[in-house]
Design an enzyme around this catalytic site. Structure first.
Site, short mmCIF file in Angstrom:
data_model
loop_
_atom_site.label_atom_id
_atom_site.label_comp_id
_atom_site.label_asym_id
_atom_site.label_seq_id
_atom_site.Cartn_x
_atom_site.Cartn_y
_atom_site.Cartn_z
N LYS A 177 -12.00 -12.05 13.83
CA LYS A 177 -11.43 -10.78 14.29
C LYS A 177 -10.90 -10.02 13.09
O LYS A 177 -9.82 -10.32 12.56
CB LYS A 177 -10.31 -10.99 15.30
N GLY A 230 -1.87 -12.07 7.54
CA GLY A 230 -1.29 -10.81 7.99
C GLY A 230 0.21 -10.82 7.76
O GLY A 230 0.72 -11.55 6.90
N SER A 231 0.91 -10.03 8.56
CA SER A 231 2.34 -9.87 8.33
C SER A 231 3.14 -11.06 8.87
O SER A 231 2.68 -11.80 9.74
CB SER A 231 2.82 -8.58 9.01
N GLU A 233 5.71 -10.89 10.75
CA GLU A 233 6.03 -10.67 12.17
C GLU A 233 4.89 -11.16 13.08
O GLU A 233 5.12 -11.89 14.04
CB GLU A 233 6.25 -9.17 12.34
N GLY A 235 2.53 -13.21 12.23
CA GLY A 235 2.37 -14.64 11.98
C GLY A 235 3.27 -15.46 12.89
O GLY A 235 2.86 -16.49 13.45
N GLU A 252 -1.13 -17.15 6.29
CA GLU A 252 -0.95 -16.55 4.96
C GLU A 252 -0.25 -15.22 5.22
O GLU A 252 -0.84 -14.30 5.78
CB GLU A 252 -2.30 -16.30 4.28
N CYS A 286 -0.44 -8.82 -0.59
CA CYS A 286 0.64 -9.78 -0.36
C CYS A 286 1.09 -10.39 -1.68
O CYS A 286 2.23 -10.74 -1.84
CB CYS A 286 0.18 -10.87 0.58
N GLU A 387 9.05 -6.49 1.98
CA GLU A 387 7.69 -6.19 1.52
C GLU A 387 7.36 -4.75 1.92
O GLU A 387 7.32 -4.42 3.11
CB GLU A 387 6.70 -7.14 2.19
P1 NAD Z 1 -0.96 -7.54 10.74
O1 NAD Z 1 -0.12 -8.74 10.92
O2 NAD Z 1 -0.55 -6.28 11.37
O3 NAD Z 1 -2.45 -7.82 11.28
C1 NAD Z 1 -3.22 -8.89 10.81
C2 NAD Z 1 -4.27 -9.22 11.86
O4 NAD Z 1 -3.62 -9.72 13.03
C3 NAD Z 1 -5.10 -8.02 12.32
O5 NAD Z 1 -6.43 -8.43 12.53
C4 NAD Z 1 -4.41 -7.64 13.61
O6 NAD Z 1 -5.25 -6.95 14.49
C5 NAD Z 1 -4.04 -8.99 14.17
N1 NAD Z 1 -2.94 -8.98 15.13
C6 NAD Z 1 -1.93 -8.06 15.23
N2 NAD Z 1 -1.13 -8.37 16.27
C7 NAD Z 1 -1.63 -9.50 16.84
C8 NAD Z 1 -1.24 -10.30 17.94
N3 NAD Z 1 -0.17 -10.03 18.68
N4 NAD Z 1 -1.98 -11.39 18.22
C9 NAD Z 1 -3.05 -11.72 17.46
N5 NAD Z 1 -3.49 -10.98 16.43
C10 NAD Z 1 -2.78 -9.89 16.11
O7 NAD Z 1 -1.16 -7.39 9.16
P2 NAD Z 1 -1.89 -6.21 8.39
O8 NAD Z 1 -1.03 -5.01 8.51
O9 NAD Z 1 -3.33 -6.12 8.79
O10 NAD Z 1 -1.87 -6.78 6.90
C11 NAD Z 1 -0.79 -6.62 6.07
C12 NAD Z 1 0.03 -7.88 6.01
O11 NAD Z 1 -0.79 -8.98 5.67
C13 NAD Z 1 1.10 -7.83 4.93
O12 NAD Z 1 2.32 -8.34 5.41
C14 NAD Z 1 0.55 -8.74 3.85
O13 NAD Z 1 1.51 -9.31 3.01
C15 NAD Z 1 -0.19 -9.75 4.63
N6 NAD Z 1 -1.22 -10.40 3.82
C16 NAD Z 1 -1.05 -11.70 3.43
C17 NAD Z 1 -1.99 -12.32 2.62
C18 NAD Z 1 -1.83 -13.74 2.15
O14 NAD Z 1 -2.82 -14.37 1.80
N7 NAD Z 1 -0.63 -14.29 2.13
C19 NAD Z 1 -3.12 -11.60 2.23
C20 NAD Z 1 -3.25 -10.28 2.65
C21 NAD Z 1 -2.30 -9.70 3.46
#
Ligand code: NAD
Length: 484
Positions: A177, A230-231, A233, A235, A252, A286, A387
């Site tokens: 996804k 992702g974020s 929150e 996560g 991550e 990130c 962040e």
């Molecule tokens: P996000 O958490 O908003 O979304 C990430 C993914 O999760 C997307 O595909 C989104 O559609 C999905 N998602 C959102 N809500 C969900 C839910 N309730 N249930 C299941 N899936 C859901 O993050 P973003 O805005 O796309 O990315 C930015 C964040 O990602 C930043 O905080 C960044 O630090 C982090 N990030 C971390 C790494 C790492 O390897 N540590 C790498 C890149 C980005």
């Protein structure tokens, strides 16, 4: 008006319309004009994808395949990414807004990752264990079944593939996804996986919102593991959802990474490194070096030079060859970053350069922000702790190594850190004391498919990349045989 592509979902080896019947425009962040129509998948589609992946996992065509053939399929997929290198880099550049030079680096990371794991497919082995008596005791590493990969928008294909490749090498089937706003390269990847010869249902891609598609994937009882990037929150939400079926999760998450400069460093190199670490991908990383910690003896001069360099960065659409920094990914992200700039000013940090939206000329319709450098930042400020995920660098100064270590570790994240010094004792001594999963000396940030990508504290759970990552995509089984 230019005709734009209308995409479908890829489930069970078929391109299908979403159950919602809806499509949404995918916007170019440099213009906010649509570049594609994306299928808005729903919970039903997520369910169908997991079922298709489960059926393929059980199908002998995949289940009993010679492991070296799995490796050859991955290698072939890597070759197809090499063949379509420019096309993939362009898609990523336009979808995210990142400079094409950076998008090429991302595409290279994708084929290198596929090739790295291709070689692993027939080397996933257990061990024999000496036990008392006439017994044979051994372990086997078996695939977990259906693996789910939920990816963010900043490095869309790179971050998805770093989980997909080991999952496939281990014999799992995958449901991907991508982030709703940057799905183009994941869809291209599905097309190439089919071309490479993966059986139908081994690779599935469902586009759509996290709140429906992501949620349905994270809560599905037939899912063997969830890889989430992702974020923090989201996560946390994934972890809670996965608890329902005790589904293993790799997270991550975010970072607020210190880039630390000692006076004895090669300061020209450090300067370039600091600016690159802060403003690569418009700071939407990130593992960006979003906090700059400079020794007090060189602080004023070094920060001045960083600000000068940042101020001269050429902004433009990612696809323009001379662009050094592109737009941020969306209007929402733009607003969030500008709010943080106001917060920093309100907290008393000194805005030395940037932090403005570009409001005139041909960039006015895109999400362009000038790279910002804050000085006189202190550890208690929000701009030092949270962040921002945009082109905003927070500079601080330190006197002693103890001060430095305290400041560097004073955040809830613990992803990465950069240390610039010529002194080996300082470099290793500081690396030992930093609470971060990755420390890089005299170059930062840096990662390879073969090195672990690991976040400590709130930056993550588990890790990706590197040989050990295969553990997450396999289940350990112990077999005991009584030989008497
Ligand atoms: P996000 O958490 O908003 O979304 C990430 C993914 O999760 C997307 O595909 C989104 O559609 C999905 N998602 C959102 N809500 C969900 C839910 N309730 N249930 C299941 N899936 C859901 O993050 P973003 O805005 O796309 O990315 C930015 C964040 O990602 C930043 O905080 C960044 O630090 C982090 N990030 C971390 C790494 C790492 O390897 N540590 C790498 C890149 C980005």
């Amino acid at each position: 008006m230019m005709e734009i592509a209308k995409h479908q979902l890829y489930i069970g080896g078929q391109w299908v319309e979403p159950s919602t019947g809806e499509h949404a425009p995918d916007l170019d962040p440099a213009t906010n004009r649509p570049i594609a129509e994306i299928a808005v998948g729903g919970a039903e589609d997520a369910k169908a994808a997991v079922e298709a992946a489960r059926a393929s996992f059980e199908n002998p065509e995949w289940r009993t395949i010679d492991p070296s053939k799995r490796g050859r399929l991955l290698f072939q997929l890597g070759q197809l990414v090499r063949d379509r290198f420019d096309e993939i880099a362009k898609l990523e550049s336009q979808d995210v807004g990142k400079p094409i030079r950076e998008a090429k680096g991302d595409a290279a990371f994708v084929y290198k990752t596929l090739e790295y794991w291709a070689g692993m497919a027939d080397k996933i082995q257990g061990e024999t264990i000496p036990v008392p008596g006439a017994r044979l005791n051994y372990t086997v590493l078996e695939p977990v079944g259906v693996t789910v990969h939920i990816a963010p928008w900043n490095y869309p294909l790179t971050l998805a593939v770093r989980g997909i490749a080991p999952a496939l090498a281990a014999g799992n089937t995958v449901v991907v996804k991508p982030a709703a706003i940057t799905p183009l390269t994941a869809l291209k990847f599905a097309e190439l996986a089919e071309k490479a010869g993966f059986p139908p249902g081994v690779v599935n891609v469902v586009t759509g919102p996290g709140s429906t598609v992501g949620k349905a994937l994270a809560t599905h009882p037939a899912v063997g593991s969830i890889t989430f990037t992702g974020s923090l929150e989201t996560g946390r939400q994934i972890l809670e959802m996965a608890a329902k079926h005790v589904t293993p999760v790799t997270l991550e998450l975010g970072g607020k990474n210190p880039n630390i400069v000692f006076p004895d460093a090669d300061l020209d190199k450090a300067l370039k490194g600091v600016v690159f670490a802060a403003f690569q991908n418009a700071g939407q990383m990130c593992w960006s070096g979003s906090r700059l910690l400079v020794h007090e003896s060189i602080h004023a001069d070094f920060v001045k030079k960083v600000a000068e360099r940042a101020g001269k960065m050429k902004l433009g659409p990612g696809l323009k060859e001379d662009t050094q920094m592109g737009p941020v990914v969306s209007k929402e992200q733009e607003k969030s970053v500008l709010t943080y700039v106001d917060v920093g000013v309100g907290e008393g940090a000194k805005l030395v350069v940037g932090g403005k939206k570009v409001t005139d000329g041909e960039l006015a319709s895109g999400n362009f922000l000038t790279p910002a450098v804050f000085d006189a930042v202190t550890s208690d400020m929000r701009v030092a702790k949270e962040e921002i995920f945009g082109p905003v660098l927070a500079a601080m100064s330190f006197r002693t190594v103890d001060d430095l270590v305290d400041a560097a570790n004073a955040v809830e994240y613990g992803l990465a850190a950069g240390v610039w010094t010529k002194d080996l004792k300082t470099a290793h001594g500081v690396a030992t004391r930093l609470q971060a999963g990755m420390v890089s000396i005299n170059e930062f940030p840096l990662t390879f498919p073969q090195t672990p990508f690991v976040g400590w504290k709130r930056s993550g759970l588990g890790h990706e990349q590197g040989l050990d990552a295969i553990r997450f995509y396999t289940r350990l089984k112990n077999v005991n045989v009584n030989l008497e």
